[in-house]
Motif scaffolding. Structure first.
Motif, PDB file in Angstrom:
ATOM      1  N   LEU A 252       0.779  -1.209   0.017  1.00  0.00           N
ATOM      2  CA  LEU A 252       0.012  -0.039  -0.053  1.00  0.00           C
ATOM      3  C   LEU A 252       0.783   1.185   0.009  1.00  0.00           C
ATOM      4  O   LEU A 252       0.348   2.308  -0.568  1.00  0.00           O
ATOM      5  N   GLY A 253       2.043   1.117   0.630  1.00  0.00           N
ATOM      6  CA  GLY A 253       2.974   2.105   0.745  1.00  0.00           C
ATOM      7  C   GLY A 253       3.096   2.661  -0.653  1.00  0.00           C
ATOM      8  O   GLY A 253       3.489   3.824  -1.130  1.00  0.00           O
ATOM      9  N   ALA A 254       3.611   1.644  -1.589  1.00  0.00           N
ATOM     10  CA  ALA A 254       3.909   1.898  -3.136  1.00  0.00           C
ATOM     11  C   ALA A 254       2.717   2.651  -3.661  1.00  0.00           C
ATOM     12  O   ALA A 254       3.028   3.673  -4.385  1.00  0.00           O
ATOM     13  N   ALA A 255       1.373   2.423  -3.493  1.00  0.00           N
ATOM     14  CA  ALA A 255       0.483   2.824  -4.125  1.00  0.00           C
ATOM     15  C   ALA A 255       0.179   4.331  -3.626  1.00  0.00           C
ATOM     16  O   ALA A 255      -0.107   5.306  -4.570  1.00  0.00           O
ATOM     17  N   LEU A 256       0.477   4.519  -2.573  1.00  0.00           N
ATOM     18  CA  LEU A 256       0.012   6.022  -1.907  1.00  0.00           C
ATOM     19  C   LEU A 256       1.166   6.972  -2.386  1.00  0.00           C
ATOM     20  O   LEU A 256       1.043   8.182  -2.665  1.00  0.00           O
ATOM     21  N   LEU A 257       2.439   6.470  -2.466  1.00  0.00           N
ATOM     22  CA  LEU A 257       3.643   6.994  -2.926  1.00  0.00           C
ATOM     23  C   LEU A 257       3.666   7.408  -4.466  1.00  0.00           C
ATOM     24  O   LEU A 257       3.945   8.623  -4.767  1.00  0.00           O
ATOM     25  N   VAL A 258       3.179   6.304  -5.282  1.00  0.00           N
ATOM     26  CA  VAL A 258       3.130   6.454  -6.725  1.00  0.00           C
ATOM     27  C   VAL A 258       2.071   7.292  -7.239  1.00  0.00           C
ATOM     28  O   VAL A 258       2.218   8.070  -8.025  1.00  0.00           O
TER      29      VAL A 258
END
Length: 381
Positions: A252-258
């Protein structure tokens, strides 16, 4: 004399608010009519939203969302003021929401977390903080992104639903439909995890087992996550593995950051900023903080370390009343904590210690303040 209390909860035994009440009672027992203030705090994990709401006098906003298995569920987030909202993914996509016999990260999704964000956008919030600990998911944040307008397609052009098993099927990502309001919104991700998206230290192999993943499931998810990463690199020109924290909460970190261009920040630092902790230190003579157990890990994004660092910068003395002390506990003295006392005074079975945690905490608070009073009475040389 003015005292400020800012302790983490002692999981399963004492809440942050209960510790403050006992400290207040003990302080007045020892010092008389002393001025006491308190701030409920958390480190970005479970209970963060509630702590921040109480600390700033905010309000709960209830929302019907889809849970980790796409079941209908009632969730909530916090309104801090007209612009700021705080939420945690654990109340929409958290592991405790999935019965143990149904835990399988191939079939869980962060869609409900995206629905929380969407509701906040609909209500006009422009500064949204999101705690992402405690997930039941390993979907790369696809579910969350889908709720906000991102579409994922397989090689045949079929839209994917955004669960873990879809990672291996992703062939194309369409971000053209993402909610327009996102670009004018500040997103802060509360997270102390630095894991990349893929690899032996990535989200799948590090956290997937606790979410119900067997070796076969984890191997499949890792292959899928690598595919997902490669599609992001190819189509969005961003490599999530080069972003610290991309592997948090099953990706989820990747999605929020990307997709949301969020900034990653320490959980306790975000909480203290939201609570305007530094402002609350004005005129304070002593801060009392604490946690269930202090050891070497406490210096890596935990409440006692965060509170101590802020006190150190503001030159306000701070002490800690903790449940127990383990290896490396003394490291906390490098972070503004002047002294530390344990509530446990005898060798007892864990069950017994937990059963009498409140009595032990209050007794510990009395001892702590009596030592401080002795120091105040000693002649200055």
């Amino acid at each position: 004399m003015k005292l400020l209390f800012a302790s983490d909860s002692f999981k399963g035994t004492i809440t942050s608010e209960e510790s403050s009440e006992m400290l207040r009672k003990a302080a007045r027992n020892v010092f008389g009519d002393v001025e006491c203030d308190s701030i409920p705090v958390a480190d970005g994990g479970e209970g963060t939203t509630e702590a921040v709401i109480k600390a700033v006098g905010g309000d709960r906003i209830y929302v019907d969302v889809r849970g980790p298995l796409m079941e209908k569920t009632r969730s909530f987030y916090g309104k801090l003021d007209e612009n700021r909202a705080v939420m945690e993914m654990a109340v929409a996509s958290g592991l405790p929401m999935v019965p143990p016999e149904k835990r399988n990260p191939l079939y869980t999704t962060t869609y409900g977390t995206g629905e929380l964000i969407l509701d906040a956008l609909n209500r006009g919030f422009s500064d949204i903080s999101i705690a992402i600990g405690g997930s039941a998911t390993n979907d790369g944040g696809m579910g969350c992104a889908r709720a906000l307008g991102v579409k994922f397609f397989d090689k045949d052009g079929n839209e994917l639903s955004g669960v873990g098993e879809d990672l291996e099927k992703v062939c194309h990502i369409d971000v053209s439909g993402i909610d327009e309001r996102i670009k004018n919104t500040k997103f802060t991700v509360m997270c102390d995890v630095k894991n990349p998206l893929c690899g032996k230290d990535g989200c799948t192999y590090t956290f997937g087992k606790q979410k119900g993943g067997t070796k076969e499931i984890l191997d499949r998810l890792e292959k899928g996550m690598c595919n997902y990463r490669d599609v992001i690199i190819r189509e969005l020109n961003i490599n999530p593995d080069e972003i610290a924290g991309a592997g948090a909460a099953g990706g989820l970190g990747a999605a929020l950051l990307v997709y949301l261009h969020a900034s990653l920040k320490s959980g306790i630092e975000t909480v203290l900023d939201l609570c305007r902790f530094d402002d609350r230190l004005s005129g304070v003579d002593l801060v009392v903080t604490g946690e269930g157990r202090t050891d070497w890990q406490s210096c890596f994004g935990k409440v006692v370390q965060g509170v101590g660092d802020h006190c150190l910068r503001k030159k306000v003395p701070a002490v800690a009343l903790v449940g127990s002390m383990g290896e490396g506990a003394e490291d906390i003295f490098e972070h503004g904590i002047c002294s530390m006392m344990s509530t446990v005074v005898d060798t007892v079975p864990l069950e017994e210690a937990l059963a009498h945690a409140k009595e032990a905490y209050y007794d510990g608070a009395l001892r702590l303040f009596k030592f401080i009073k002795i120091g105040m009475l000693m002649p200055k040389t």
